[in-house]
Enzyme design. Structure first.
Site, PDB file in Angstrom:
ATOM      1  N   THR A 324       2.849  -3.143  -1.474  1.00  0.00           N
ATOM      2  CA  THR A 324       2.908  -1.684  -1.431  1.00  0.00           C
ATOM      3  C   THR A 324       1.514  -1.067  -1.330  1.00  0.00           C
ATOM      4  OG1 THR A 324       2.708  -1.299  -3.807  1.00  0.00           O
ATOM      5  CG2 THR A 324       4.921  -1.781  -2.976  1.00  0.00           C
ATOM      6  N   CYS A 325       1.498   0.235  -1.049  1.00  0.00           N
ATOM      7  CA  CYS A 325       0.232   0.969  -0.963  1.00  0.00           C
ATOM      8  C   CYS A 325      -0.329   1.301  -2.345  1.00  0.00           C
ATOM      9  CB  CYS A 325       0.449   2.274  -0.197  1.00  0.00           C
ATOM     10  SG  CYS A 325       0.685   2.037   1.568  1.00  0.00           S
ATOM     11  N   ASP A 326       0.396   0.963  -3.391  1.00  0.00           N
ATOM     12  CA  ASP A 326       0.003   1.369  -4.731  1.00  0.00           C
ATOM     13  C   ASP A 326      -1.179   0.543  -5.231  1.00  0.00           C
ATOM     14  OD1 ASP A 326      -0.072   2.014  -7.523  1.00  0.00           O
ATOM     15  OD2 ASP A 326       1.985   2.695  -7.336  1.00  0.00           O
ATOM     16  N   GLY A 327      -2.202   1.227  -5.716  1.00  0.00           N
ATOM     17  CA  GLY A 327      -3.403   0.542  -6.176  1.00  0.00           C
ATOM     18  C   GLY A 327      -3.174  -0.370  -7.370  1.00  0.00           C
ATOM     19  N   ASN A 367       8.101   2.359  -1.748  1.00  0.00           N
ATOM     20  CA  ASN A 367       7.454   2.136  -0.437  1.00  0.00           C
ATOM     21  C   ASN A 367       8.466   1.716   0.621  1.00  0.00           C
ATOM     22  OD1 ASN A 367       3.937   1.232  -0.390  1.00  0.00           O
ATOM     23  ND2 ASN A 367       4.955   2.688  -1.710  1.00  0.00           N
TER      24      ASN A 367
END
Lengths: 377, 377
Positions: A324-327, A367
């Site tokens: 996912t784009c989640d940090g 996402n």
């Protein structure tokens, strides 16, 4: 990895990510548990993996079940479990859930507060009550006692009140945390619990059950003590604490019964070198991450052992991240994973001992990614 | 809370937990954003809330969309978005997903590594490429740059290679983190990005797009700077950095467009006093928690403002926890929530500004609890 899982993984036919669980391994682990602790009745912690094939396997093996919600109660009954073999083990429950469980024949409820006890008295009159004693979770990789548990004196007071309210004061439970590496954690809790038995006995109440919870560890990357060692140390402590008057013993293994029976298979999305300060190193991005079911990698608490089909290739330590784009969707940064250095997009890896606490944790679609598929073989 | 949401919440008819989103408020927030930054085209970060009614509202408003996965690309197209208005903004993508997006007409892709660039060149020949510059996330409540981002020199090198590979070197993006409270974070990133434009221009490549990302904050418990202040400071920085040759500006708000349009409604399961060391205080257990969608309460990063229908009653600070047996399912322990002291089982509370990053985060069934229901009104 069991031969069945190895064959499943090697074939590489199914789309990733997926969970595969060897049901024979679940049954075998259950038998080992019962052999190690013949003096305890197993109530499987359904939350570890509530899949119907697992519940049915354990119903056939004559296990009981520890349910965290009315939905889990229904799942157990649907799998063929008798309501008398279900413990509703969440210290907080909606009244409607208590009432439904009681109407379905469930008779065993936990509480750790007077408010909850009143709810149970009203909606499950005459039920058997055990209280949850708050104990130290030192030594556990995943804590369970941060939000629940009462003191010994409150437990005693609740059990006396249960009697006054027409409920059956039945016993005491504790949870030493999940993936608990130290048998000593149980010993200390047993002695605390025994004092509650004595305390209420002085008020004419005879408790007949002690629930030692679960938490028994499985091997991820690091070795853990064997279940037989936990069993012998707990057995000895029970004898010391209760002598000949040992109560009925319940245990609630979840992870221990199903983790080692399962693998998660995932595909590499990208293998890339990172250069920015704080990111330096080799990164491997998989198609499953913290929000796809690997929630227990939060703070790198549970450290899965991860293998590829080419274990002979030259290896390198990788930072491991999800898709996912989640940090925060990073699995291991401190505890890097050694894998073949030339892994590339589409190569598959398996996370070992991943049969517990994966499938239901998966987000329903963060996402846009669908939950992993599940295969019980 | 908007009047529509207030009416919905007050009626108390629907089972909890649920998310309710006022679509008019989404449209209004979009108009405010466009008015504040008329020089930027909005590409809504779909991951914040991919519900079809929201996507359709924003398609009607002529927004573009930032998709994190092929599933999100499909959702945008299903909502009526033109493929030319979609940016595939995840720096890691499966080749099959790139190919499908390209076949659906998507032309705009991000990368931050050579491996990913090669994949795009192979599976989306001729596409427009922008690179992701890694920048500081200082000031953000939820980080986005821990796992992505390349240095300025790598960005320049990737854009030159993109040209060699028959792709269109289009521009540069950065992400200053989500819920970013400081306009200065954007300013610094804009100047770094401008240097990449100059660097590649010296190699004969003219970039035409700058993507300033999202991260614009919304008000939870603490006040935040208004969007107009971000707009004026960013506008000034763009003029300083690019002068008259300002590129096409993309922005990617997610949270900013939908958070304040939504509430999560939850029911109290238990209000109880805790006494054990480390737990002392009043605890309120809700029927939604970290695994029911409130994932951003991890480490208490996002601090929702929470109200009840009886705000006039005497209040008390509560520790707030979710309904599962998991010890980490605690929302706020350090940042307690003031709520009526006599809240009891069945009373309802609303989490404000909860329209973003809730629904899709929800686990598919941890502890048996189903995802919250969603209502777009």
């Amino acid at each position: 990895m069991t031969p069945k899982l190895k064959m499943f993984f090697s074939e590489g036919a199914l789309p990733t990510p997926y969970l595969a669980v060897d049901l024979d391994r679940v049954a075998k682990q259950y038998r080992r548990m019962v052999k190690a602790m013949p003096w305890a009745k197993v109530f499987y912690a359904v939350k570890a993996n509530p899949a119907a094939p697992i519940l049915k396997t354990l119903v056939r093996a004559k296990a009981g079940f520890d349910a965290a919600s009315i939905e889990e109660v229904r799942q157990c009954l649907a799998a063929g479990c008798a309501p008398s073999d279900i413990s509703y083990g969440n210290p907080i429950k909606k009244s409607a859930s208590i009432a439904e469980a009681a109407s379905l024949g469930v008779r065993l409820f936990v509480c750790d507060s007077e408010e909850e006890l009143q709810k149970i008295a009203q909606h499950a009159p005459g039920a058997k009550i055990y209280t949850r004693l708050g104990v130290d979770n030192e030594g556990a990789d995943w804590p369970l006692s941060q939000k629940f548990g009462a003191s010994a004196s409150t437990c005693a007071s609740l059990l006396r009140k249960a009697s006054d309210l027409g409920l059956i004061p039945y016993g005491v439970s504790f949870h030493v945390g999940s993936q608990q590496g130290s048998p000593a954690a149980y010993i200390d809790a047993i002695h605390q619990a025994a004092r509650i038995f004595q305390d209420v006995a002085a008020h004419g109440i005879k408790l007949t059950m002690l629930n030692i919870g679960g938490g028994f560890p499985v091997q991820y990357r690091a070795p853990v003590p064997e279940i037989e060692r936990f069993a012998s140390e707990i057995d000895a402590a029970l004898t010391t604490a209760f002598g000949a008057a040992r109560p009925f013993i319940m245990s609630e293994p979840g992870r221990y019964l199903v983790a080692e029976a399962g693998i998660v298979c995932s595909e590499v999305v990208l293998n890339a070198r990172r250069e920015l300060p704080g990111q330096e190193g080799d990164w491997l991005y998989l198609d499953i991450g913290r929000f796809g079911g690997l929630a227990e990698t939060e703070d790198e608490a549970i450290r899965y052992d991860i293998v590829s089909l080419r274990q002979q290739a030259p290896q390198r330590p990788f930072v491991l991240a999800g898709p996912t784009c989640d940090g925060v969707d990073i699995l291991y940064r401190k505890n890097k994973v050694s894998l073949p250095s030339d892994l590339k997009e589409g190569d598959r890896v398996a996370l070992l001992a991943a049969g517990a606490y994966v499938s239901t944790y998966s987000s329903q679609g963060f996402n846009g990614f669908a939950p992993l598929s599940e295969h019980y073989i």
